[in-house]
Structures are given as structure tokens and as C-alpha cells.
Design an enzyme around this catalytic site. Sequence first.
Site, PDB file in Angstrom:
ATOM      1  N   TYR A 290       0.831  -1.204   0.000  1.00 53.68           N
ATOM      2  CA  TYR A 290       0.000   0.000   0.000  1.00 53.68           C
ATOM      3  C   TYR A 290       0.863   1.250   0.000  1.00 53.68           C
ATOM      4  CZ  TYR A 290       1.224   0.601   4.921  1.00 53.68           C
ATOM      5  OH  TYR A 290       1.927   0.777   6.092  1.00 53.68           O
ATOM      6  N   PHE A 300       2.157   9.489   3.900  1.00 57.10           N
ATOM      7  CA  PHE A 300       2.576   9.316   5.289  1.00 57.10           C
ATOM      8  C   PHE A 300       3.174   7.935   5.539  1.00 57.10           C
ATOM      9  CE2 PHE A 300      -1.979   8.228   5.199  1.00 57.10           C
ATOM     10  CZ  PHE A 300      -1.958   6.955   5.754  1.00 57.10           C
ATOM     11  N   ASP A 301       2.951   6.983   4.633  1.00 61.07           N
ATOM     12  CA  ASP A 301       3.523   5.654   4.845  1.00 61.07           C
ATOM     13  C   ASP A 301       3.414   4.859   3.549  1.00 61.07           C
ATOM     14  OD1 ASP A 301       4.752   3.587   6.164  1.00 61.07           O
ATOM     15  OD2 ASP A 301       2.940   2.822   7.111  1.00 61.07           O
ATOM     16  N   ILE A 320      -7.117  -0.645  11.467  1.00 61.87           N
ATOM     17  CA  ILE A 320      -8.143   0.374  11.705  1.00 61.87           C
ATOM     18  C   ILE A 320      -9.459  -0.082  11.067  1.00 61.87           C
ATOM     19  CG2 ILE A 320      -6.535   2.303  11.948  1.00 61.87           C
ATOM     20  CD1 ILE A 320      -7.046   3.029   9.047  1.00 61.87           C
ATOM     21  N   TYR A 346      -7.868   7.172  12.568  1.00 66.69           N
ATOM     22  CA  TYR A 346      -7.178   7.493  13.819  1.00 66.69           C
ATOM     23  C   TYR A 346      -7.841   8.626  14.589  1.00 66.69           C
ATOM     24  CZ  TYR A 346      -3.567   4.380  12.096  1.00 66.69           C
ATOM     25  OH  TYR A 346      -2.892   3.263  11.641  1.00 66.69           O
ATOM     26  N   PHE A 363      -5.728   5.075   0.967  1.00 65.09           N
ATOM     27  CA  PHE A 363      -4.803   3.966   0.764  1.00 65.09           C
ATOM     28  C   PHE A 363      -4.993   3.413  -0.649  1.00 65.09           C
ATOM     29  CE2 PHE A 363      -5.289   4.050   5.354  1.00 65.09           C
ATOM     30  CZ  PHE A 363      -4.012   3.799   5.811  1.00 65.09           C
TER      31      PHE A 363
END
Length: 579
Positions: A290, A300-301, A320, A346, A363
Site C-alpha cells: 500500500y 505518510f507511509d 483500523i 485514527y 490507501f
Amino acid sequence: MSPWGSLSRILPLFPALLLLLQASGRALGRASPGGGPLEDVVIERYHVPRGCPREVQMGDFIRYHYNGTFEDGKKFDSSYDRGVTVAGVVGVGRLITGMDRGLMGMCVNERRRLIVPPHLGYGSIGVAGLIPPDSTLYFDVVLLDVWNKEDSVQVNTLLRPTNCPRMVQDSDFVRYHYNGTLLDGTAFDSSYSRSSTYDTYVGSGWLIKGMDQGLLGMCPGEKRKIIIPPFLAYGEKGYGTVIPPQASLVFHVLLIDVHNPKDSVQLETLLLPPGCGRKAVAGDFMRYHYNGSLMDGTIFDSSYSRNHTYNTYIGQGYIIPGMDQGLQGVCIGELRRITIPPHLAYGENGAGDKIPGSAVLIFDVHVIDFHNPSDPVETRTISRPSEGCNETSKLGDFVRYHYNCSLLDGTKLFSSHDYGEPQEATLGANKVIEGLNTGLQGMCVGERRQLIIPPHLGHGENGARGVPGSAVLLFEVELVSREEGLPEGYLFVWHGDPPPNLYEDMDLNKDGEIPLEEFSTFIKAQVAEGKGKLIPGQDPEKTIGDMFQNQDRNQDGKITMEELKLKSDEDRERVHEEL
């Protein structure tokens, strides 16, 4: 004394627009070009900004600073000295007539020098103690703000993304960055200086009315310039020391993201591979790659940056809630975009320093494989010989087979063709992974199969060299040959009854003892004559050596008559002892 005249000193407002007189070619003074008294206001526009989107008109509200002096330069009044700008309406008789005329047509940030003759100022009466009768007044003015009660919020789109998945509506929750200035450019606030977005609901009374209106219709990533008149901002009171009363506000806004508390997870299929025979359900274990980004595109990731898939159960609370929901129903190999509102991600607190509070997460997911812990080996026959398949492979058989092994995303791992010869294995001898052990059973020589082997029947959570942990494996196998195996625990079997005088026959030189050489020669002869069979798939010399070690009970390098026993006899003795 400000240029706001008392009612008794206000002269009637001339209905005509003021006349702008050029100051070039003569000094500023009381005299007209003909040497007589001034008949009108003298205006010198000594600083005019390049951009002038709006000029002062009759009935406008304005804010400005000024210095007021006499001809000799003596100051009689100054807004600067009071530290407060002057605010009021132009052209309705609230100013001395000369100031009313001198301010007409001004632009924000324009600077003017005005010469106001007595009859357009305080006349023959003056102001006791401040302005003598028949005084010509000199004003140095800078215009800071202009607006009208008929104004509305002005919105100018500076940048709009080509892709706009949704626009801001009333009751939405938004996150945005902004720079706030007064109309003259004076900065009063900036979210950038706090390194944090401004997060709020729209249309719910949490913002000034003008901002509520100005944000409507914005897309994530859009930039707007929003000009808000005072009556839709902080009005007559202003705000603290940074926003004066009756101030127009200018906001340069960048919308980061938008969601509604009623939003659910949004799914978009980017690529759906053909032939999706199975879709993921709660309880499946999945491996996927992802890229995770915020709504404005900030990453962010990414699992790709770690060169490792994310491996987890879905639908069981390990990830999540939005991702738990978004991964259900995917196919192996599918590319899917999952947009998750913060209440399913979050929340208000965010995560670490990369995911802000109340952030919408996007994502882009590539599903590598998934399985269920209860999955068996999935077998599909590719081709099978039409004739000559009377017997099929079973546990204990020695088989030779070719194979190609890959991951479900097509990544090639191993192939027997790379070694130039088939793989060999005894089924059930724990020499291959359990999934192959199962999948190779029931095959005809020449048959080709596809085997999908879940990790609990493959290399498990830890994987193996070249095989990722928890990976589902895809094998294409072809059975090249098979031999009947031996019963479990046997290294050699007789095809018929063993010789009645086995020891004597094995003692080739008749010296009453059998060394390894005699033992090996005898066993090989039995195999060559078709009287017995060694366990297939192993080095015959090693197998014979193991057999000799088993019979040489005292390990003295020779077998005596007392030591020599058939395995079947040993098994019967063992059962007798247990009984």
C-alpha cells in the site's frame, strides 16, 4: 480633532464627483493657479499601488490613517498618535466636505496629500483652540480598507485540482491552512506559523459567517482567496489587538481535506484482474502492499519503502476499522483505492507525527494474496493422460516431478527446470512441504496440475529462503515417474520370501562373520536379480550402510548369526515385549 466635523461645522456635500487637480508644475499652497483663493480640494496622489481592484465611491465604508497639518507644517491632529485608524462612511456628510471629496476614487494602500481650503474645511469659524478661522488644512492620508454594506464574500479560485472527489458542504468537517491579512496586506494570523491546520465544521456557527460561505464548494487541494467584509467577519468590535473594528479580512486558503461525520468508507477499484474466483472475507489472512496518503496527496507511509508486504487478518480488529471494511471483497491481484474518514481511522488524535488529528486517509492497495487458516490445498488438473493411468501416486511412493513455483502475484521463486532435472521425493517422508505432499498424491505419470498451497501447508509465518512469510504458493507440477515405496521404517524389502538360510548365503567366505563388504555385495546381488528392493530415492551405498549399522548390534564391524534379524521379526518381538 479628527476630520469628522461636528454637525454645526459640516458644509453641504457637493453632489458632483470631486475634481482631481494635478499638482505637478506648482507648489502646494493656498493659492489657485490664478493666484486667488483655492476653490476646490487639491489632490496629490504620490503613491498609487499597481493593482487597484476597487476605488472609493460615495456611500462606501472606509478605514484610513492620516496626519493633519497647517500650511507651516504644524500638526493639529493625527490618527497615528491615537494608534487607531479612522473608520466611517464617505459622501454622506459625516466628514468635512474637503475630506469627503479628497477620499473619492482612492485605492487601498494609496497615499494622498490633500489641501483643503477653508470653505471646504472648518470655514470662518474654525475650531476653538485647535483650528483658527479661515485655515487651509493639509492632510496626508493612506487608505487601509474599503467596503460597502451591499458587499458579499468575494471568492477567487487560485488553483483547483483536476480531480475533485467531493466539494465542501454545510455540516462537513474541514482541515485547511490559511494566511490571514487585512485588506492592506497586514498579516494578522497564519496556520502555517503554528505548523498545524485549522480544523472545524462548516456552516455550524464555529466560523465567522464569511468563512462559512467562502469555503463552500472547495475541493481538497484547492487554493482560494476569500475577501470577507467586516459585517461577515468581526464587525464593529474587531478581534483582540490584531483585527481592528470594521476591518475587511483576506484569507488565502488551502483545503487539505474534507469529510462528514456520516461518511462511510469509499472504495474505488483501480484494477480488477480477470478470473476472480474468490473474494476476501472476514477472518482471512492477507498480504498486501500500500501507499498511504492524506487527501492533499502527502504520503505518510508506504509498504513499498520497506520492501515488505503488510500481513494481517482482516475483519478481526487488527487494523483500523476503515481498512478492515475496505479490504473485504477484494480479489487477489486487485488494485483498490480506499478512502477512510477519520472516525474510522485514527480519529481526532491522529497517529504519531505523520497522521494529523481528524485526517482523512487514502490507501492505494495492491492485494498480493490471502488465505484462510482452514484452507486446504487447492488442486486443479491442467492435463491428464487419456490412457495408461491405472495407478496413481500415493503415500510412500518415490516420485520424480518437474515444477514451477511462484507467488500469486506472478513473482517466480523456483523451478526444477533451472536445475535441468526433476525433483525427487518420497511422499510422506517429510522431505517436502505438506502442501506438496498432499498435492502430488493421486497423480498419473504425465499428469500436470496447478496447486495453490496456503502458508500453513507451505513455509508458514517465517517463510524460507526466497519465500516471504505467510505467502500463498502457486505450483505447476508434472509427474515424471513414480515407484512403489517401502513400508514406513523399511530400507529394504524382499519381493518374495527371504532365503531360508539367509546368514549362510550372506557369509560369502564362510568364516562365520559378515563384514560390510560381504553384506553390501549380497544386498546388491538381490536387487540386481529382482529378489529385493532398496528404498527408492536414496543413495544405495548409504542405505546399505545404514542397514549394516542396524544389524551390527555391538558395532564391532561385523554381523554375527545372533545379531542378524529380519525387520519383520524385530517388529514381532517388539509387539510381544509390549504385550
